[in-house]
Design an enzyme around this catalytic site. Structure first.
Site, mmCIF file in Angstrom:
data_model
loop_
_atom_site.group_PDB
_atom_site.id
_atom_site.type_symbol
_atom_site.label_atom_id
_atom_site.label_comp_id
_atom_site.label_asym_id
_atom_site.label_seq_id
_atom_site.Cartn_x
_atom_site.Cartn_y
_atom_site.Cartn_z
ATOM 1 N N HIS A 1 27.338 42.357 9.730
ATOM 2 C CA HIS A 1 28.657 43.002 9.772
ATOM 3 C C HIS A 1 28.687 44.155 8.767
ATOM 4 O O HIS A 1 29.061 43.963 7.614
ATOM 5 C CB HIS A 1 29.751 41.989 9.411
ATOM 6 N N GLU B 1 30.674 46.464 8.326
ATOM 7 C CA GLU B 1 32.014 46.844 7.833
ATOM 8 C C GLU B 1 32.354 46.200 6.493
ATOM 9 O O GLU B 1 33.172 46.724 5.728
ATOM 10 C CB GLU B 1 33.091 46.495 8.874
ATOM 11 N N CYS C 1 27.131 42.249 15.614
ATOM 12 C CA CYS C 1 27.068 40.789 15.747
ATOM 13 C C CYS C 1 27.026 40.405 17.235
ATOM 14 O O CYS C 1 26.022 40.628 17.889
ATOM 15 C CB CYS C 1 28.233 40.138 14.991
#
EC number: 6.3.4.2
Length: 540
Positions: free
Chosen positions: A515, A517, A380
């Site tokens: 993102h 994750e 990001c």
């Protein structure tokens, strides 16, 4: 007839006991036994969602595939049960009251007096049943502590559902503290007894107790708790501190949780925990280790990077490698220089974040990774800053900037696009003055990896992949040709928006706008994070 069985998890004595991990662990045991399982988090606070809360207040905001900003517990659920959850898997008091009031304003209650019972309770039950659709089990975690004023309408809903469904279709699990009093050298059961009394006063009897404790619970104390709290002896489960949260389902099975679960719910449970067990062993006793410099600014509060920390653990578990995270405050890099702070790292990670504090330090870290050929992953803001650093130092555009930091910049490498197509296919318009939440690109969007890129090598041969977003600003395609001519290649795009960049003559330097994750689970790690850890491991 509702076929789903409901397990309600409440907490007593104090918060932060691990209700979320308890709920996720029970869900894992049921899932690994072959059942279709989903989860629901109910937050009793009045905020509509945690999207506008400070990370210091509430930890990380977890983003679901359909763009809901939710509590970080939803992240734990997804990571444990390896499943994509949506907006319906989480709701708050704020959302419940908003719906009830909206319906009343529209005349939906036919002029009746609106009350907590039945109207608010009915809305809560409707949301619980909706989250249960097409599942064998729904595990519901109620935030807060028994006795909280905010929690009472939810408790009433749990109590009412017991009367609407067959006995074996609802189960109440209570997580409570059994503290060790050092001076007396004793474990004390009284807080749990009082907590259960409060639960029963509300009209809910727990069927299973999960006792959080620092010391092992002797059999006589378990028997005492069973008797005083009116649960079966087999239904008092000890939950000590674990080295890894992923050990908890295995601990529960050892503690004999299968018996009370299968007895009460009237199901056969034979969880296959082989793969899980291997991954947990890899976390606890790994063969290799690698050091990642984690450059960020909310470092006092690790909870604000919860998903990313877990994603690194998942990658490590699959590579049988311990991932040592060195927390590097970007402002310290500004003061002491990059070598001093991140010189020993095998890989450098610059994570997302909002605002311009600490940005210079992050740019220094990126430059250090680029010049010294250290594996780099920018997420990001970490991708946006990588582009700014490249533009300033390689293209010589000294004023290269993001309009997030300088709204008047003459070289807006990172800018705010006026309009984009959101998930539903609708056109969204954002301007610099739009309210924060309403202008984010939120949730899952497709991207196409460039053939032959490091991004494609990590993800595989499919044409399109999906990852989740939570950001306002975009990389400006007007600079694409100049960047590519100088060796920074755009390797991932989504409907013309820049999703990923790489540096051609660097062993492994990747920036992604999304993102990754948020889609990493213990059993299925995220591809780009896995590849990053692998590259860092090979580089040392």
């Amino acid at each position: 007839m509702v076929k789903t069985k409901f397990i309600f998890v409440t907490g007593g004595v104090l918060s932060s006991l691990g209700k979320g991990i308890t709920s996720a662990s029970i869900a894992t045991i049921l899932k690994q036994s072959g059942f279709n399982v989903s989860m629901l988090k109910i937050d009793p606070y009045l905020n509509v969602d945690p999207g506008t809360m400070s990370p210091l207040e509430h930890g990380e905001v977890f983003v679901t595939a359909d763009g809901a900003e939710t509590d970080l517990d939803l992240g734990n659920y997804e990571r444990f049960i390896d499943k994509t959850l949506t907006a319906k898997n989480s709701f708050t008091t704020g959302q419940v009251y908003q719906s009830v009031i909206r319906r009343e304003r529209e005349g939906g209650y036919l002029g009746k007096t609106i009350q907590v019972i039945p109207h608010v309770v009915d809305e809560i039950k409707a949301r619980i049943y909706k989250a249960a659709e097409d599942n064998d089990f729904l595990i519901i975690e109620l935030g807060g502590t028994v006795g909280d004023i905010e929690g009472l309408p939810f408790m009433e809903s749990i109590r009412a559902m017991r009367h609407e469904l067959p006995k074996s279709h609802t189960m109440n699990i209570h997580v409570s503290l059994v503290p060790y009093i050092k001076a007396a050298g004793e474990l004390k059961t009284k807080p749990t007894q009082h907590s259960v009394q409060e639960l029963r006063r509300i009209g809910i009897t727990p069927h299973l107790l999960v006792c959080r404790t620092e010391k092992p619970l002797p059999k006589n104390l378990k028997d005492k708790l069973a008797l005083s709290c009116d649960v079966d002896k087999s239904a008092v489960i000890e939950a000590g501190d674990a080295q890894s949260i992923y050990q908890v389902p295995l601990h529960f099975i050892k503690e004999g949780i299968l018996t009370p679960l299968s007895d009460h719910l009237n199901v056969k449970l034979k969880p296959n925990m082989e793969k899980w067990d291997t991954l947990v062993k890899n976390i606890l006793v790994p063969q290799d280790e690698v050091t990642i410099a984690f450059v960020g600014k909310y470092l006092d509060l690790k909870e604000s990077y919860k998903s990313l920390i877990e994603a690194l653990i998942h990658a490590g578990a699959h590579l049988n490698t311990k991932v040592n995270i060195t927390w590097c405050d970007s402002q310290r890099i500004e003061d002491c220089g990059a070598y001093e702070v991140i010189g020993n790292a095998d890989g450098i990670l610059v994570a997302g974040g909002f605002g311009h504090r600490g940005v210079l330090g992050k740019l220094e870290a990126i430059k250090y990774a680029r010049e010294n050929k250290i594996p780099y992953l920018g997420i990001c803001l970490g991708m946006q800053l990588a582009i700014i650093e490249y533009a300033r130092n390689i293209l010589g555009i000294e004023k290269a900037n993001s309009i997030e930091f300088d709204p008047e910049t003459s070289e807006p490498i990172i800018y705010l696009i006026d309009e984009f197509i959101d998930q539903s296919g609708n056109k969204q318009v954002r301007t610099h003055k739009s309210p924060m939440g309403g202008t984010m690109r939120l949730g899952e969007y497709p991207f196409e990896p460039l053939k032959g890129s490091k991004l494609q090598k990590a993800y595989g041969k499919e044409e399109v992949y999906y990852e989740r977003h939570r950001h306002r600003y975009e990389a400006n395609p007007a600079y694409k040709e100049r960047l590519e001519a100088a060796g920074m290649i755009i390797t991932g795009q989504s409907n013309g928006l820049i999703e990923a960049v790489e540096i051609k003559d660097h062993p492994w330097f990747v920036g992604v706008q999304f993102h990754p994750e948020f889609t990493s689970h213990l059993e299925t790690p995220n591809p780009i994070i896995l590849e990053f850890v692998k590259q860092a491991n090979q580089s040392h």
